[in-house]
Design an enzyme around this catalytic site. Structure first.
Site, short mmCIF file in Angstrom:
data_model
loop_
_atom_site.label_atom_id
_atom_site.label_comp_id
_atom_site.label_asym_id
_atom_site.label_seq_id
_atom_site.Cartn_x
_atom_site.Cartn_y
_atom_site.Cartn_z
N ASP A 8 -74.96 -87.93 63.81
CA ASP A 8 -74.00 -87.20 64.65
C ASP A 8 -73.73 -85.82 64.02
O ASP A 8 -73.17 -85.74 62.91
CB ASP A 8 -72.72 -88.03 64.73
CG ASP A 8 -71.63 -87.36 65.55
OD1 ASP A 8 -71.81 -86.21 66.01
OD2 ASP A 8 -70.57 -88.00 65.72
N ASN A 22 -73.12 -75.16 78.00
CA ASN A 22 -73.54 -74.59 79.31
C ASN A 22 -72.90 -73.21 79.42
O ASN A 22 -72.04 -72.84 78.61
CB ASN A 22 -73.14 -75.50 80.47
CG ASN A 22 -71.65 -75.71 80.55
OD1 ASN A 22 -70.90 -74.79 80.86
ND2 ASN A 22 -71.19 -76.91 80.23
N GLY A 30 -72.81 -84.88 76.53
CA GLY A 30 -73.75 -84.80 75.42
C GLY A 30 -73.13 -84.28 74.14
O GLY A 30 -71.97 -84.58 73.81
N VAL A 31 -73.90 -83.48 73.41
CA VAL A 31 -73.43 -82.97 72.12
C VAL A 31 -72.25 -82.02 72.32
O VAL A 31 -71.36 -81.94 71.45
CB VAL A 31 -74.61 -82.32 71.35
CG1 VAL A 31 -75.04 -81.01 71.94
CG2 VAL A 31 -74.27 -82.18 69.87
N ASP A 32 -72.20 -81.32 73.42
CA ASP A 32 -71.10 -80.41 73.74
C ASP A 32 -69.77 -81.18 73.79
O ASP A 32 -68.77 -80.80 73.16
CB ASP A 32 -71.40 -79.75 75.09
CG ASP A 32 -70.51 -78.57 75.43
OD1 ASP A 32 -69.68 -78.18 74.58
OD2 ASP A 32 -70.65 -78.04 76.55
N THR A 116 -82.86 -80.78 75.34
CA THR A 116 -83.71 -81.97 75.51
C THR A 116 -82.96 -83.19 76.06
O THR A 116 -83.57 -84.24 76.25
CB THR A 116 -84.38 -82.38 74.18
OG1 THR A 116 -83.38 -82.83 73.27
CG2 THR A 116 -85.16 -81.24 73.58
N GLY A 117 -81.67 -83.05 76.31
CA GLY A 117 -80.89 -84.15 76.87
C GLY A 117 -80.70 -83.94 78.36
O GLY A 117 -81.65 -84.01 79.14
N TYR A 119 -80.43 -81.34 80.06
CA TYR A 119 -81.21 -80.24 80.63
C TYR A 119 -82.71 -80.56 80.77
O TYR A 119 -83.45 -79.75 81.33
CB TYR A 119 -81.00 -78.95 79.82
CG TYR A 119 -79.72 -78.22 80.16
CD1 TYR A 119 -78.83 -78.71 81.13
CD2 TYR A 119 -79.39 -77.01 79.54
CE1 TYR A 119 -77.66 -78.03 81.45
CE2 TYR A 119 -78.22 -76.32 79.86
CZ TYR A 119 -77.36 -76.83 80.81
OH TYR A 119 -76.21 -76.15 81.14
N1 AR6 Z 1 -75.07 -85.18 67.51
C1 AR6 Z 1 -76.35 -84.74 67.55
N2 AR6 Z 1 -77.11 -84.72 68.66
C2 AR6 Z 1 -76.53 -85.19 69.80
C3 AR6 Z 1 -75.20 -85.66 69.85
C4 AR6 Z 1 -74.46 -85.64 68.64
N3 AR6 Z 1 -73.20 -86.07 68.58
N4 AR6 Z 1 -74.94 -86.05 71.12
C5 AR6 Z 1 -76.06 -85.85 71.84
N5 AR6 Z 1 -77.03 -85.33 71.04
P1 AR6 Z 1 -77.48 -82.58 75.46
P2 AR6 Z 1 -78.71 -80.19 76.71
C6 AR6 Z 1 -78.41 -84.94 71.37
O1 AR6 Z 1 -77.57 -83.32 76.75
O2 AR6 Z 1 -79.90 -80.97 77.11
C7 AR6 Z 1 -73.74 -80.66 78.31
O3 AR6 Z 1 -73.03 -81.21 79.40
C8 AR6 Z 1 -79.04 -85.53 72.59
O4 AR6 Z 1 -79.49 -86.86 72.32
O5 AR6 Z 1 -76.24 -82.68 74.67
O6 AR6 Z 1 -78.90 -78.84 76.08
C9 AR6 Z 1 -73.55 -79.15 78.22
O7 AR6 Z 1 -72.25 -78.75 78.59
C10 AR6 Z 1 -80.20 -84.57 72.80
O8 AR6 Z 1 -81.27 -84.90 71.91
O9 AR6 Z 1 -77.73 -80.97 75.69
C11 AR6 Z 1 -74.57 -78.66 79.21
O10 AR6 Z 1 -74.09 -78.73 80.53
C12 AR6 Z 1 -79.62 -83.23 72.38
O11 AR6 Z 1 -78.44 -83.55 71.63
C13 AR6 Z 1 -75.72 -79.63 79.04
O12 AR6 Z 1 -75.12 -80.84 78.54
C14 AR6 Z 1 -79.26 -82.29 73.50
O13 AR6 Z 1 -78.73 -83.04 74.59
C15 AR6 Z 1 -76.71 -79.16 78.01
O14 AR6 Z 1 -77.82 -80.03 78.02
#
Ligand code: AR6
Length: 161
Positions: A8, A22, A30-32, A116-117, A119
């Site tokens: 994490d 975003n 997600g991570v945000d 990669t999540g 998006y």
């Molecule tokens: N620590 C590390 N990595 C993480 C964590 C964490 N706590 N949580 C998720 N991940 P994503 P995106 C990974 O979807 O694709 C949001 O709503 C996850 O498994 O967080 O850039 C924003 O506001 C994946 O490998 O980001 C935007 O609207 C990676 O982080 C949108 O999502 C990215 O996944 C951005 O989408």
């Protein structure tokens, strides 16, 4: 110097963690979502004052309740099949985050696997772009590529080798 770490990102004690945000910078899933929960409500208040961030750019805030001193918010591209400059925009997100870190004198930076999540960017392709951009732009900084899952950790490790 690049290392891969699985876990994490909100728990890391570094100069800055990067948020895959975003363009509103007003939080999300997600991570945000995890970063905003861990940092506390003051982070959202600071983000509100920034007024958004275009895709491929980056903005910096304080880290508040995080161990990390700063959060660098960047906006990766939504994957739309690959002909909308997704590769270039993802490289820009990494490059502009690193430039901002450098401007603020930060040397230890942790990145999630941007785009990669939610998006939908293909994770193997994204890993290659992340490693190439960091190697070219920041050979002097200490970069942690954070994988939330084992598959991403494997892809990132392969991209470094
Ligand atoms: N620590 C590390 N990595 C993480 C964590 C964490 N706590 N949580 C998720 N991940 P994503 P995106 C990974 O979807 O694709 C949001 O709503 C996850 O498994 O967080 O850039 C924003 O506001 C994946 O490998 O980001 C935007 O609207 C990676 O982080 C949108 O999502 C990215 O996944 C951005 O989408």
């Amino acid at each position: 110097m690049i290392r891969v770490w699985q876990g994490d990102i909100t728990t890391l004690n570094v100069d800055a963690i990067v948020n895959a945000a975003n363009s509103s910078l007003l939080g999300g899933g997600g991570v945000d979502g995890a970063i905003h929960r861990a940092a506390g409500p003051e982070l959202l208040a600071e983000c509100r004052n920034i007024g958004g961030c275009p895709t491929g750019e980056a903005r910096i805030t304080k880290g508040y309740d995080l161990q990390a001193r700063h959060v660098i918010h960047t906006v990766g591209p939504v994957w739309r099949g690959g002909d909308q400059d997704e590769d270039g925009l993802l490289a820009s997100a990494y490059r502009n985050s690193l430039a901002l870190a450098r401007q603020h004198g930060l040397t230890t930076i942790a990145f999630p696997a941007i785009s990669t999540g939610i998006y939908g960017f293909p994770p193997d392709r994204a890993a290659g772009i992340a490693v190439k951009t960091i190697t070219n732009e920041a050979p002097d900084l200490q970069i942690t590529l954070v994988a939330f899952d084992a598959d991403t950790a494997r892809l990132l490790t392969k991209a470094i080798q």
